[in-house]
Write an enzyme that holds these catalytic residues in place. Sequence first.
Site, PDB file in Angstrom:
ATOM      1  N   HIS A   1       5.586 -11.195   1.276  1.00 28.99           N
ATOM      2  CA  HIS A   1       4.968 -12.145   2.208  1.00 28.99           C
ATOM      3  C   HIS A   1       5.231 -13.538   1.633  1.00 28.99           C
ATOM      4  O   HIS A   1       5.325 -13.706   0.418  1.00 28.99           O
ATOM      5  CB  HIS A   1       3.457 -11.854   2.237  1.00 28.99           C
ATOM      6  CG  HIS A   1       2.691 -12.579   3.281  1.00 28.99           C
ATOM      7  ND1 HIS A   1       2.346 -13.903   3.151  1.00 28.99           N
ATOM      8  CD2 HIS A   1       2.162 -12.162   4.457  1.00 28.99           C
ATOM      9  CE1 HIS A   1       1.642 -14.262   4.220  1.00 28.99           C
ATOM     10  NE2 HIS A   1       1.511 -13.235   5.025  1.00 28.99           N
TER      11      HIS A   1
ATOM     12  N   ASP B   1       0.487  -7.688  -5.040  1.00 30.61           N
ATOM     13  CA  ASP B   1      -0.172  -8.199  -3.842  1.00 30.61           C
ATOM     14  C   ASP B   1      -0.696  -6.987  -3.075  1.00 30.61           C
ATOM     15  O   ASP B   1       0.065  -6.257  -2.459  1.00 30.61           O
ATOM     16  CB  ASP B   1       0.857  -9.005  -3.024  1.00 30.61           C
ATOM     17  CG  ASP B   1       0.408  -9.286  -1.605  1.00 30.61           C
ATOM     18  OD1 ASP B   1      -0.701  -8.846  -1.215  1.00 30.61           O
ATOM     19  OD2 ASP B   1       1.164  -9.942  -0.870  1.00 30.61           O
TER      20      ASP B   1
ATOM     21  N   GLN C   1      -2.356  -5.495   1.826  1.00 30.04           N
ATOM     22  CA  GLN C   1      -2.197  -4.447   2.842  1.00 30.04           C
ATOM     23  C   GLN C   1      -2.550  -3.064   2.316  1.00 30.04           C
ATOM     24  O   GLN C   1      -2.636  -2.116   3.101  1.00 30.04           O
ATOM     25  CB  GLN C   1      -0.746  -4.428   3.356  1.00 30.04           C
ATOM     26  CG  GLN C   1      -0.298  -5.702   4.022  1.00 30.04           C
ATOM     27  CD  GLN C   1      -1.042  -5.981   5.324  1.00 30.04           C
ATOM     28  OE1 GLN C   1      -1.586  -5.079   5.962  1.00 30.04           O
ATOM     29  NE2 GLN C   1      -1.097  -7.243   5.707  1.00 30.04           N
TER      30      GLN C   1
ATOM     31  N   LYS D   1      -8.930  -8.316   5.315  1.00 29.93           N
ATOM     32  CA  LYS D   1      -8.023  -7.208   5.637  1.00 29.93           C
ATOM     33  C   LYS D   1      -8.701  -5.861   5.381  1.00 29.93           C
ATOM     34  O   LYS D   1      -8.166  -4.821   5.717  1.00 29.93           O
ATOM     35  CB  LYS D   1      -6.752  -7.281   4.786  1.00 29.93           C
ATOM     36  CG  LYS D   1      -6.027  -8.612   4.863  1.00 29.93           C
ATOM     37  CD  LYS D   1      -4.747  -8.544   5.602  1.00 29.93           C
ATOM     38  CE  LYS D   1      -3.908  -9.777   5.336  1.00 29.93           C
ATOM     39  NZ  LYS D   1      -3.207 -10.220   6.532  1.00 29.93           N
TER      40      LYS D   1
ATOM     41  N   CYS E   1       5.421 -13.671   8.524  1.00 29.57           N
ATOM     42  CA  CYS E   1       5.441 -14.361   7.223  1.00 29.57           C
ATOM     43  C   CYS E   1       6.350 -13.667   6.219  1.00 29.57           C
ATOM     44  O   CYS E   1       6.097 -13.675   5.012  1.00 29.57           O
ATOM     45  CB  CYS E   1       4.038 -14.509   6.620  1.00 29.57           C
ATOM     46  SG  CYS E   1       3.001 -15.643   7.513  1.00 29.57           S
TER      47      CYS E   1
END
Lengths: 423, 143
Positions: free
Chosen positions: A140, A217, A220, A243, A381
């Site tokens: 991202h 990261d 998600q 999220k 993104c």
Amino acid sequence: MARAYIVPEKAVDTSIKKIFDVEKIRKDFPILSTEVYGKPLVYLDNAATTQKPQCLLDTIEQYYKGINSNIHRGVHFLSEKATTNYEESRVKIRDFLNAKSTNEIIFVRGTTEAINLVASSYGNKNIKEGDEIILSMLEHHSNIVPWQLLCERTGAKIKVIPINNKGELIIEEYEKLITDRTRFVSVVHISNSLGTINPVKKIVRIAHERNIPVLLDGAQAAPHIKIDIQDIGCDFYAISGHKVFGPTGVGVLYGKENLLDSMPPYQGGGDMIETVTFEKTTYAELPHKFEAGTPNIAGAIAFGSVLNYVNKIGFDNILKHENDLMEYANEILDSIDDLRIIGTAKEKSSVISFLLGDIHPYDTGTILDRLGIAVRTGIHCTQPVMDRFGIPGTVRASFAFYNTKYDIDMLVRGIKKVIDMFS
Amino acid sequence: MNLKSINEIEEEVISEFEILDTWMDKYEYIIELGKSLPLIDEKFKTDDYKVSGCQSQLWLKADKENDRLFFSADSDAIISKGLINLLIRVLSNQKPEDIANAKLEFIDKIGMKEHLSPNRANGLQAMIDQMKRFAEAYLSKNN
């Protein structure tokens, strides 16, 4: 009375079904029973943000109605209560991630700020001219730009792990990218645009063999799979509250305690100091050293209550339900002639990115929107991913545990309508 | 040659849209318009001719013949093409001063705005602004 210790397989199965009742779960999310353009909302934009359960709304209301006060150092009743709730939330997050200590849990605004914090604080201190940082093509923008800024400041360089045609990282290439100048690896756990689940344990192990720290990261990943930080072994992990069915404006940076300890503060201000004189300031201990200013107290507390809710549903149930949905969706979508799925990794999470013939994703999204179906269109993104596949963007349907096969049926009906309209 | 004024063409468009009842009919009409757009020459599909403010790529060009402006455009999204074609129909082959002063009330009257997402509505406004800028540029060049 004798107790039956051996439960027949079928009984276990039924009990799982009993716990996971998707229609009952949907009732916990007020927005899911609303309408758009007079049509029942079909919400398939969960990778952008997830919807909020009633318990989050209740927690926020209760906080502002009965607890609201600034945290830490207050001696009055409300301040202590707010502090207790805030710090209890940190404990919940520690347990959610299976971190060792609450000192490793830093409240931030979201994943983006978490990555910026590491790139600034760790990066400025440890990364010099000619050093190399490894990212992947799946990142991202928020796991690209903070490192580019660091490179501009220091003269370091970025190297990129390539992906294959399925959207999977090529691990052999990753190993080749590592040199004696590699100082950091920052990679996404689950791709937001393709859904690829990266082999993060392997990525960490390869880096650690050369004493290179790794940031993951996890924006998600956190809503879909059980995160076990100690098992993964990474040095930093970033998540966003919104999220994971939590509020916007709150997220978490996990960092190994020894690393966080060695890092300078990211921002200066109240709450992160021990003593301040104009000559010299000493900083507070972890985790407060990285939490300057009044934080999103209500958000942090509400995030904790939402994690309790998610834990109650259970990641075993979530994974099973979402796998069922993905299998169902893939099977139907595969049967649509003009539909091309972008990202077909073997290990894949609840994201389906697709294109319909030569119809622009923006056109598809516009018609689906009018049919009450919320999907995302564009580059998500992740411009390097789109460039890699030579496409202007995709339409992305992303699922959460409250989605149903009905939602997918509606999506398919919408897709057929789009094909019909544009052909 | 008897050329129609901007107002007259607007009235035509309004009456055409009157028979389109649902949002779906209106979109289908826009999509059809998108397929019959007077396309811009490929060589003008550059950043210089790009209209910013659209989620899809859209290129717009104006040429002056005698005292009138002619527009051509292209986009990679067909709904954007349809919308710009609608604007071209109303504003092309008109005098720069009329284009610059056009109120374009037909957009509200055809009921399209309520069917456009804020993103699309911004894109539409960006197209109108760009067409008017072309007209104003020609006007200031001549004064």
